[in-house]
Design a protein around this motif. Structure first.
Motif, PDB file in Angstrom:
ATOM      1  N   UNK A 235       0.378   6.399  13.779  1.00 36.98           N
ATOM      2  CA  UNK A 235       0.864   7.292  12.718  1.00 36.98           C
ATOM      3  C   UNK A 235      -0.272   8.041  12.029  1.00 36.98           C
ATOM      4  N   UNK A 236      -1.465   8.030  12.628  1.00 38.33           N
ATOM      5  CA  UNK A 236      -2.628   8.686  12.028  1.00 38.33           C
ATOM      6  C   UNK A 236      -2.335  10.183  11.798  1.00 38.33           C
ATOM      7  N   UNK A 237      -2.665  10.668  10.600  1.00 37.60           N
ATOM      8  CA  UNK A 237      -2.336  12.069  10.263  1.00 37.60           C
ATOM      9  C   UNK A 237      -3.090  13.072  11.111  1.00 37.60           C
ATOM     10  N   UNK A 238      -4.336  12.729  11.497  1.00 37.83           N
ATOM     11  CA  UNK A 238      -5.096  13.677  12.323  1.00 37.83           C
ATOM     12  C   UNK A 238      -4.434  13.825  13.701  1.00 37.83           C
ATOM     13  N   UNK A 239      -3.824  12.734  14.195  1.00 36.43           N
ATOM     14  CA  UNK A 239      -3.111  12.831  15.481  1.00 36.43           C
ATOM     15  C   UNK A 239      -1.856  13.691  15.326  1.00 36.43           C
ATOM     16  N   UNK A 240      -1.207  13.571  14.153  1.00 34.38           N
ATOM     17  CA  UNK A 240       0.005  14.367  13.918  1.00 34.38           C
ATOM     18  C   UNK A 240      -0.330  15.867  13.962  1.00 34.38           C
ATOM     19  N   UNK A 241      -1.492  16.233  13.380  1.00 31.99           N
ATOM     20  CA  UNK A 241      -1.899  17.644  13.400  1.00 31.99           C
ATOM     21  C   UNK A 241      -2.158  18.129  14.818  1.00 31.99           C
ATOM     22  N   UNK A 242      -2.821  17.271  15.609  1.00 27.84           N
ATOM     23  CA  UNK A 242      -3.099  17.651  16.991  1.00 27.84           C
ATOM     24  C   UNK A 242      -1.812  17.722  17.816  1.00 27.84           C
ATOM     25  N   UNK A 243      -0.835  16.868  17.449  1.00 27.80           N
ATOM     26  CA  UNK A 243       0.453  16.900  18.143  1.00 27.80           C
ATOM     27  C   UNK A 243       1.077  18.283  17.996  1.00 27.80           C
ATOM     28  N   UNK A 244       1.021  18.811  16.771  1.00 23.31           N
ATOM     29  CA  UNK A 244       1.581  20.145  16.519  1.00 23.31           C
ATOM     30  C   UNK A 244       0.843  21.192  17.358  1.00 23.31           C
ATOM     31  N   UNK A 246      -0.769  20.770  20.178  1.00 23.62           N
ATOM     32  CA  UNK A 246      -0.422  20.634  21.599  1.00 23.62           C
ATOM     33  C   UNK A 246       1.001  21.118  21.870  1.00 23.62           C
ATOM     34  N   UNK A 247       1.916  20.744  20.955  1.00 22.88           N
ATOM     35  CA  UNK A 247       3.318  21.123  21.121  1.00 22.88           C
ATOM     36  C   UNK A 247       3.442  22.649  21.116  1.00 22.88           C
ATOM     37  N   UNK A 248       2.721  23.290  20.174  1.00 25.16           N
ATOM     38  CA  UNK A 248       2.747  24.753  20.117  1.00 25.16           C
ATOM     39  C   UNK A 248       2.149  25.350  21.391  1.00 25.16           C
ATOM     40  N   UNK A 249       1.071  24.709  21.892  1.00 21.60           N
ATOM     41  CA  UNK A 249       0.465  25.169  23.138  1.00 21.60           C
ATOM     42  C   UNK A 249       1.452  25.120  24.281  1.00 21.60           C
ATOM     43  N   UNK A 250       2.177  24.004  24.367  1.00 18.98           N
ATOM     44  CA  UNK A 250       3.183  23.862  25.429  1.00 18.98           C
ATOM     45  C   UNK A 250       4.320  24.858  25.242  1.00 18.98           C
ATOM     46  N   UNK A 251       4.739  25.064  23.996  1.00 16.83           N
ATOM     47  CA  UNK A 251       5.817  26.020  23.725  1.00 16.83           C
ATOM     48  C   UNK A 251       5.383  27.437  24.049  1.00 16.83           C
ATOM     49  N   UNK A 252       4.111  27.737  23.765  1.00 16.27           N
ATOM     50  CA  UNK A 252       3.578  29.056  24.107  1.00 16.27           C
ATOM     51  C   UNK A 252       3.667  29.293  25.589  1.00 16.27           C
ATOM     52  N   UNK A 253       3.348  28.229  26.334  1.00 14.36           N
ATOM     53  CA  UNK A 253       3.446  28.317  27.784  1.00 14.36           C
ATOM     54  C   UNK A 253       4.899  28.499  28.186  1.00 14.36           C
TER      55      UNK A 253
END
Ligand code: ATP
Ligand code: MG
Length: 258
Positions: A235-244, A246-253
């Motif tokens: 639940x680390x907050x820095x991982x949550x930011x990176x999740x967003x 990565x998710x945006x990167x995948x959505x962009x693709x």
């Protein structure tokens, strides 16, 4: 004066400009990255973007690609005991005991090798050495596959969606087991996964591969370093930011695809 030969330091794995075409269609294009000793790197991307194709090329299971793959400063062609491969399904031989499956790379029926018991202890299956694969749960079978992958003391493990067939709780346990095993053995890992949380929890870096069949197909589009120290909280907050990110990167693709 004799000047001693000092081998220049090199990455454990170097993938240089690797390309692959199927039936005239580009699947991988100029894929270039390096992986250091002991490093854990995840490879993510939409279904069909070439992740398994890239893993097969690195594993030496498919030699029909352009570019170069180097392992520890030496061109890598064909399979190597220095690279272990773990697939989505355990692929155990049903007629061999757990112990003989673990030691299979040494030859059939080598389960009495003392390393087998060490590894089975590490994966929590010391009591299952004489069991047959049909007597194991999915999670137990995948733990045997991990022990088998580590038996030849590889420098690098390639894992293709290794935990996608087990339930969520078993999955988190297997993730922690993979972390402790790679740390204990100093083994590097390249992990294909569709689970962004898994990639962020386990990895030093996450690579994002663009889909095949379009402009920019089969290219690495992101290489994201994860500096969060271990042990990590899921639940680390820095991982949550990176999740967003990565998710945006995948959505962009995904947007490129439509
Ligand atoms: N033997 C083959 N012959 C022709 N095309 C193939 C072959 N193997 C894979 N492909 C094609 O290459 C592309 C990449 O396949 P690959 O299995 O590497 O994708 P992937 O990223 O691993 O997908 P997934 O996430 O669904 O496992 C796909 O479009 C697939 O149809
Ligand atoms: Mg795949």
């Amino acid at each position: 004066m004799v000047i001693p030969f000092v081998r220049p330091a090199c990455s454990l794995l170097e993938v240089r400009e690797v390309g692959k075409r199927y039936d005239g269609r580009t699947v991988l294009d100029g894929v270039t990255f390096a992986l250091q000793r002991g490093e854990i790197v995840s490879l993510v991307g939409p279904s069909g973007c070439g992740k398994s194709t890239l893993l097969r090329a690195i594993a030496g299971l498919d030699g029909d690609f352009s570019g170069e793959i180097w392992l520890d400063g030496v061109p890598q062609r064909g399979s190597s005991a220095r690279i272990g491969v773990i697939f989505q399904e355990p692929r155990l031989l049903p007629w061999l005991t757990v112990a003989d499956n673990v030691a299979f790379s040494a030859g059939p029926r080598r389960g009495s090798d003392p390393r087998v018991d060490e590894l089975l202890g590490e994966v929590g299956l010391a009591d299952a050495r004489q069991a047959l694969p049909k007597q194991l749960s999915g999670g137990m079978a995948q733990r045997v596959a991990l022990a088998r992958g580590l038996f030849p003391k590889p420098d690098l493990l390639l894992l293709d969606e290794p935990f996608s067939a087990v339930d969520a709780m078993t999955r988190t346990r297997l993730q922690d087991l993979l972390l402790s095993l790679t740390l204990a053995h100093g083994t590097a890992a390249l992990l294909v996964t569709h689970d962004l949380d898994e990639a962020l929890y386990l990895s030093d870096r996450v690579l994002l591969l663009a889909p095949s069949g379009r402009a920019g197909a089969g290219r690495l589009v992101r290489d994201i370093a994860i500096a969060t120290p271990r042990p990590r909280s899921r639940r680390d907050e820095s991982l949550a930011g990176l999740h967003t990110e990565l998710f945006d990167g995948l959505n962009g693709i995904g947007a490129l695809q439509s």
